[in-house]
Scaffold this motif. Structure first.
Motif, PDB file in Angstrom:
ATOM      1  N   PHE A   1       0.913  -1.200  -0.181  1.00 55.74           N
ATOM      2  CA  PHE A   1       0.161  -0.270  -0.202  1.00 55.74           C
ATOM      3  C   PHE A   1       1.106   0.856  -0.617  1.00 55.74           C
ATOM      4  O   PHE A   1       0.789   1.853  -0.032  1.00 55.74           O
ATOM      5  N   MET A   2       1.708   1.855   0.998  1.00 55.07           N
ATOM      6  CA  MET A   2       2.328   2.728   1.019  1.00 55.07           C
ATOM      7  C   MET A   2       4.036   2.605  -0.081  1.00 55.07           C
ATOM      8  O   MET A   2       4.300   3.722  -0.102  1.00 55.07           O
ATOM      9  N   GLY A   3       4.262   1.658  -0.967  1.00 58.67           N
ATOM     10  CA  GLY A   3       5.156   1.806  -1.673  1.00 58.67           C
ATOM     11  C   GLY A   3       4.460   2.684  -2.558  1.00 58.67           C
ATOM     12  O   GLY A   3       4.931   3.008  -3.463  1.00 58.67           O
ATOM     13  N   TYR A   4       2.855   2.111  -2.994  1.00 56.85           N
ATOM     14  CA  TYR A   4       2.460   2.883  -4.193  1.00 56.85           C
ATOM     15  C   TYR A   4       2.049   3.866  -3.906  1.00 56.85           C
ATOM     16  O   TYR A   4       2.628   4.954  -4.714  1.00 56.85           O
ATOM     17  N   LEU A   5       1.758   4.247  -2.659  1.00 56.33           N
ATOM     18  CA  LEU A   5       1.755   6.596  -2.436  1.00 56.33           C
ATOM     19  C   LEU A   5       2.829   6.997  -1.668  1.00 56.33           C
ATOM     20  O   LEU A   5       3.087   7.788  -2.967  1.00 56.33           O
ATOM     21  N   GLY A   6       3.953   6.165  -1.568  1.00 58.72           N
ATOM     22  CA  GLY A   6       4.624   6.735  -1.125  1.00 58.72           C
ATOM     23  C   GLY A   6       5.475   7.172  -2.823  1.00 58.72           C
ATOM     24  O   GLY A   6       6.183   8.102  -3.370  1.00 58.72           O
ATOM     25  N   GLY A   7       5.827   5.981  -4.021  1.00 62.44           N
ATOM     26  CA  GLY A   7       6.172   6.330  -4.592  1.00 62.44           C
ATOM     27  C   GLY A   7       5.400   6.851  -6.142  1.00 62.44           C
ATOM     28  O   GLY A   7       5.980   8.476  -6.634  1.00 62.44           O
ATOM     29  N   MET A   8       4.025   7.635  -6.436  1.00 58.40           N
ATOM     30  CA  MET A   8       3.243   8.073  -7.192  1.00 58.40           C
ATOM     31  C   MET A   8       4.219   9.514  -5.538  1.00 58.40           C
ATOM     32  O   MET A   8       3.753  10.873  -6.980  1.00 58.40           O
ATOM     33  N   VAL A   9       4.092   9.924  -5.074  1.00 57.66           N
ATOM     34  CA  VAL A   9       4.192  11.037  -3.961  1.00 57.66           C
ATOM     35  C   VAL A   9       5.681  11.563  -4.382  1.00 57.66           C
ATOM     36  O   VAL A   9       5.292  12.682  -4.561  1.00 57.66           O
TER      37      VAL A   9
ATOM     38  N   SER B   1      -5.936   3.741  -7.062  1.00 54.30           N
ATOM     39  CA  SER B   1      -6.217   2.598  -6.241  1.00 54.30           C
ATOM     40  C   SER B   1      -6.851   1.009  -7.085  1.00 54.30           C
ATOM     41  O   SER B   1      -7.350  -0.028  -6.252  1.00 54.30           O
ATOM     42  N   PHE B   2      -7.283   0.700  -7.955  1.00 59.23           N
ATOM     43  CA  PHE B   2      -7.444  -0.162  -8.687  1.00 59.23           C
ATOM     44  C   PHE B   2      -5.959  -1.426  -8.536  1.00 59.23           C
ATOM     45  O   PHE B   2      -6.586  -2.424  -8.067  1.00 59.23           O
ATOM     46  N   ASN B   3      -4.891  -1.134  -8.829  1.00 58.93           N
ATOM     47  CA  ASN B   3      -3.991  -1.958  -9.015  1.00 58.93           C
ATOM     48  C   ASN B   3      -3.546  -2.032  -6.733  1.00 58.93           C
ATOM     49  O   ASN B   3      -3.416  -3.100  -7.236  1.00 58.93           O
ATOM     50  N   ILE B   4      -3.854  -1.111  -5.871  1.00 53.57           N
ATOM     51  CA  ILE B   4      -4.064  -1.697  -4.706  1.00 53.57           C
ATOM     52  C   ILE B   4      -4.712  -2.753  -4.556  1.00 53.57           C
ATOM     53  O   ILE B   4      -4.312  -3.628  -3.919  1.00 53.57           O
ATOM     54  N   TYR B   5      -5.834  -2.477  -4.955  1.00 50.56           N
ATOM     55  CA  TYR B   5      -7.327  -3.064  -4.778  1.00 50.56           C
ATOM     56  C   TYR B   5      -6.940  -4.744  -4.369  1.00 50.56           C
ATOM     57  O   TYR B   5      -6.736  -5.599  -4.175  1.00 50.56           O
TER      58      TYR B   5
END
Length: 197
Positions: free
Chosen positions: A160-168, A188-192
């Motif tokens: 979860f945080m990898g996606y969010l942190g990476g994008m930010v 959101s789709f990828n994380i889900y």
């Protein structure tokens, strides 16, 4: 009572200013005199609120964790699916990256990069417990509803945080070709899909 409120407001003002300066100039380059000067206060007075830069750094990470945790708590309290909660969390995180970038920057560039500063008094995830607790509640709720796969917390959290942190991070480096909101649906789709049962 009014004195306590005034002191609490001053502490918050110091935290906000230090957060900005640490995120902008880096933790080691920012000094207590820099923070005091930005607030038009004496260094001695600032030390009345925070005895050291390390103590201030720990208070800032607790503050950012509480702010993020409170945002996620409002999502956790809603009667919506895990899929919708993921999108809401992604939306809030990206909104915060736009509106309060210093908070996310501090977490990514100070807290995660200078673990030696946080080793005493912030062991494990103690200082980010406000945020971590709400993420745990989110995962536990999703698993109990049969919507998310039961797995090790750190595996799910890291994803979860990898996606969010990476994008930010990409946003902060001005690499993204579009506004960060453009990516909410896909992320959101990828994380889900990675977490679903």
């Amino acid at each position: 009572m009014a004195k306590l409120d005034k002191k609490a407001l001053k502490k918050e003002s110091i935290i906000q200013t230090a957060l900005q300066l640490f995120s902008l100039n880096g933790f080691h380059k920012t000094t207590i005199p820099d923070i005091a000067n930005s607030l038009n206060m004496s260094v001695g007075n600032l030390y009345n609120y925070f005895k050291s830069k390390d103590i201030l750094a720990k208070e800032i990470i607790k503050y950012t964790s509480t702010v993020l945790g409170d945002e996620i708590k409002t999502i956790n309290m809603q009667d919506i699916s895990s899929k919708d909660k993921i999108k809401a969390i992604v939306t809030i995180y990206f909104r915060m990256a736009k509106e309060r970038p210093e908070m996310i920057e501090y977490f990514l560039r100070v807290y995660l990069s200078h673990r030696e500063v946080f080793s005493d008094g912030c062991e494990g995830m103690t200082c980010v417990s406000g945020f971590i607790t709400e993420i745990m509640i989110f995962f536990d709720d999703g698993v109990s509803k049969g919507e998310l796969r039961d797995q090790d917390f750190f595996s799910a959290f890291g994803l979860f945080m990898g996606y969010l942190g990476g994008m930010v991070f990409l946003k902060g480096e001005e690499i993204l070709p579009n506004d960060i909101d453009y990516y909410i649906d896909d992320i959101s789709f990828n994380i889900y899909n990675a977490l679903k049962a």
